[in-house]
Design a protein around this motif. Sequence first.
Motif, PDB file in Angstrom:
ATOM      1  N   GLU A  31     -25.530 -33.936  -5.524  1.00 23.56           N
ATOM      2  CA  GLU A  31     -24.980 -32.583  -5.478  1.00 23.56           C
ATOM      3  C   GLU A  31     -26.101 -31.552  -5.452  1.00 23.56           C
ATOM      4  O   GLU A  31     -27.212 -31.810  -5.934  1.00 23.56           O
ATOM      5  CB  GLU A  31     -24.105 -32.323  -6.706  1.00 23.56           C
ATOM      6  N   ILE A  41     -27.600 -29.303   1.327  1.00 22.47           N
ATOM      7  CA  ILE A  41     -27.023 -30.655   1.329  1.00 22.47           C
ATOM      8  C   ILE A  41     -26.631 -31.091   2.734  1.00 22.47           C
ATOM      9  O   ILE A  41     -26.756 -32.264   3.094  1.00 22.47           O
ATOM     10  CB  ILE A  41     -25.824 -30.738   0.345  1.00 22.47           C
ATOM     11  N   THR A  42     -26.201 -30.153   3.572  1.00 20.20           N
ATOM     12  CA  THR A  42     -25.840 -30.488   4.950  1.00 20.20           C
ATOM     13  C   THR A  42     -27.050 -30.980   5.727  1.00 20.20           C
ATOM     14  O   THR A  42     -27.000 -32.011   6.421  1.00 20.20           O
ATOM     15  CB  THR A  42     -25.230 -29.263   5.657  1.00 20.20           C
ATOM     16  N   ALA A  45     -28.322 -34.403   4.346  1.00 16.87           N
ATOM     17  CA  ALA A  45     -27.467 -35.507   4.802  1.00 16.87           C
ATOM     18  C   ALA A  45     -27.773 -35.867   6.256  1.00 16.87           C
ATOM     19  O   ALA A  45     -27.827 -37.046   6.623  1.00 16.87           O
ATOM     20  CB  ALA A  45     -25.996 -35.130   4.645  1.00 16.87           C
ATOM     21  N   ILE A  52     -21.156 -36.640   4.567  1.00 17.48           N
ATOM     22  CA  ILE A  52     -20.791 -35.584   3.612  1.00 17.48           C
ATOM     23  C   ILE A  52     -19.331 -35.778   3.208  1.00 17.48           C
ATOM     24  O   ILE A  52     -18.461 -36.052   4.040  1.00 17.48           O
ATOM     25  CB  ILE A  52     -20.959 -34.197   4.250  1.00 17.48           C
ATOM     26  N   THR A  53     -19.060 -35.667   1.905  1.00 20.02           N
ATOM     27  CA  THR A  53     -17.684 -35.607   1.418  1.00 20.02           C
ATOM     28  C   THR A  53     -17.552 -34.349   0.553  1.00 20.02           C
ATOM     29  O   THR A  53     -18.486 -33.551   0.450  1.00 20.02           O
ATOM     30  CB  THR A  53     -17.324 -36.862   0.605  1.00 20.02           C
ATOM     31  N   TYR A  54     -16.412 -34.172  -0.074  1.00 17.44           N
ATOM     32  CA  TYR A  54     -16.168 -32.982  -0.893  1.00 17.44           C
ATOM     33  C   TYR A  54     -15.671 -33.401  -2.270  1.00 17.44           C
ATOM     34  O   TYR A  54     -14.885 -34.361  -2.405  1.00 17.44           O
ATOM     35  CB  TYR A  54     -15.145 -32.057  -0.224  1.00 17.44           C
ATOM     36  N   LYS A  60     -19.572 -29.533  -1.121  1.00 16.43           N
ATOM     37  CA  LYS A  60     -20.111 -30.679  -0.404  1.00 16.43           C
ATOM     38  C   LYS A  60     -20.910 -31.575  -1.338  1.00 16.43           C
ATOM     39  O   LYS A  60     -21.703 -31.091  -2.151  1.00 16.43           O
ATOM     40  CB  LYS A  60     -21.010 -30.216   0.742  1.00 16.43           C
ATOM     41  N   ILE A  62     -22.744 -35.879  -1.460  1.00 15.41           N
ATOM     42  CA  ILE A  62     -23.043 -37.138  -0.772  1.00 15.41           C
ATOM     43  C   ILE A  62     -22.748 -38.263  -1.756  1.00 15.41           C
ATOM     44  O   ILE A  62     -23.242 -38.244  -2.884  1.00 15.41           O
ATOM     45  CB  ILE A  62     -24.510 -37.193  -0.322  1.00 15.41           C
TER      46      ILE A  62
END
Length: 824
Positions: A31, A41-42, A45, A52-54, A60, A62
Amino acid sequence: MAYFGKFYLDKEKDVIVTLSMNDDVMSYILETPNHGTGNLITNFAKVCDLPITYNSEGLKVIEGMVPCYFNGENEKVYILRMGDTKVANIYPDGTIERKAYVPAIAKTLMSQTKGYLLDIRKTLVKTYIREDVKFHTDLHTHRSANLSPDILIAMGIHHQIRYPYYYIKKLGLKITPEQREALEEQRKKVAVKFKNSGLQGKYLERKIDDNTEINFADLILNNISGSRYNIPKIRASLAVMKDGQAVFTNLEKVYIYRYVFTKGVEARKKIKIKDIESVPDKDIVNALKQMEQDRRNPDYADNTLYQDKLLWTARAYQKNGIVYAEISDTALVKKEEAAETLQQIHEVMPKITRETGVTLRFLAALRRIPLTILKDQVARGNYFTENLQVLKAVAVDPYIAGSDFVGEEINDILELKSVIGAIVKIAKDIPSYVVRIHAGENDSLPDNVFNSIKCVEEALAEDQNFPHMRIGHGLYTADLDTEKGRELIRKLCELKVVLEFQITSNVRLNNLSTLDTHPLKQYLNSGIACIQGTDGGALYGTDSIDEQLSLERMLDLNHKDFLKMRKAEDAILSKSMFEFNEKIQKFYAMCKGMSPEEFLKERIDAESESFMDLDGGERKYDSALEFKDKIKEMPEDLIPVVIAGGSFNNAHHVTKLREQECAFLNDLINKGDPGKMFFVVGPSMTGYEKYVLEQAGDRYQIFVFVPATTTEEEMNKLREANVGIRVSIESSPLGTYKSFAYEIFKRRQSVMIALDGNSAACNLMQDARNSKYESRIFVDSRAKVLKAKADSLQGYITYIKDGDNADEILGYVDRYLGALEELD
């Protein structure tokens, strides 16, 4: 899944990896909660090729599994890899061995763009340095920037410092009902004291809140549930901004937050320090325990806050293998602080060195321009006079290694020629004296490095040797492949001038966005002595190890390059320690039984008439007085259109008008509505800014930001112009970019059109990007410097290309004003 542990992939605790375990199966979640845009984070990744998840809050993250292995000793070990890089070895007993991390530079560049360009090798770095090239000094750092936020927080608790109500409100900290009630009651009493102060509105509110306090130990220890939220907020306030590159404006604000701790005052109401283990951060807990233990150590039992800062600075250096550092400190040129500060140093430093093996010395630092962000402390008149009087008196102290010029490089170093001459005169009788000048940090004044050396050389007395001289940064100069650049290299070699490089602060302060232009390798290949500093690493999320690894990866330095730097460092270290030990003996002989403080106070008093005829420069006129009839408020109901195209060039850059850019401006002026927008330009009113004045001055309102002080030539030019004037807090024309941020980008929506300029124009762009209000930024794709900066802001910039018209800008103006009408 049960919680197993967590670790961080960066020094600032922004990239958090949380581990969970269930039936010997380990998983992780990565996070970045301190970064609001999601860019960090984007991009991370994408570089590591991870999905990427939520999370439940819609942020966002990982997520992934951590494979389990058996090593050669048949021990179970979980190995986390990202992008084929080993990140950590994790053992069943809870031990976590981090093997790679994200350098502060990479984190910053990932944070501010939607199109990150660096590869995995420069993003996730293995933490190994060969022993024969490991650096052991930090020769470029600053007093209030050395300690990490966690240590400052622990020190604030331990010393029970006062924490102003203003910062609780500003950071949105959570406090208990009892704490709020006590603060509000105290605030009422404080308000009475300032009833007749003459302050009004937000200035009065700020003054009252600044003088309403809570004991910081109370804030944290008696509010543990709130501290889980508050500590990350406070930690973030003590480092430069997270989501992108900062500018000097942001840096000055961080220093204000740090001053609460680094120059802390004990709270009036004390509490009993207890339940330390309940503080929700193990690093702060461990530091607090050690501080409590230090109170039982006779060497440190009576330490002041300042002395504890020195102790913990040395401990941090010891941890990173640093044995010698020189810290720039403005307190050492202040009449009311210098002698007492040096007394504290003399009392504690021998004990600190005995424990840590680290020697700390100091460069007495003069500000090249007054610090304007502290409104109550703005220096008036020729403030260098007192600085030099004190410097001459304290220069004999062994802990004073020399002097420094600090502050944002927005004035020509030649303006300080007489001050540099006075310093060279002081250095004449102290052979070990170091003359350090911050120069070449940005590209606004590319002759500052050469002219700094020239000022020192021309000030030498007939029988005086050239002193130990170091240039802090040296990033921007004349092109080294030109005759002017080659002459600079000859001077550097001939006079044995040392260059200091701090790559992380260059990037985080918006002075370096394109790493392939860095000149370090060229200097090394030319035989110039180059060394590394941190610039106050904790402020930038770095340290000497992080800095060296960044030099290797970001600038592709090889082993031979590092050997050259290590050789230069070893020579300085050996000479500095020899001279320090010699100076100690001479100093105590001079004291003749007096304490250092008594001896130095006598010397300071004896110098009270020195340097009284010092030349203060040519900026003689107060803009607020000279332009009082032209100063106007900018209209609140119209959109400001900021034009950068002449005022924000470097000293050698003259804007030449191009037909396509003029056509673009004509389209904007002719189609635009003076009832919807107005123009704002910089103080020189040249280039495209002058063009806008000529073409639009009879229809549109146009405002000019001018420096706080002005020359006669500038004054006459502005008086004749048909403009409204806003007066900047800065005395230098290049510094006016800060006022665009204060009065426009941080307060309202806007448009910025960048057609030409250098670093000051890049600062304007970065401030517009950092603004909490939307600012549409349009950049001329043919302006080389601006294009390089804009490329690091992908996703936030619209390029102006040949044949473009102004319809997109005008559409934005119409949409924004239409939205305002609907709200009304």
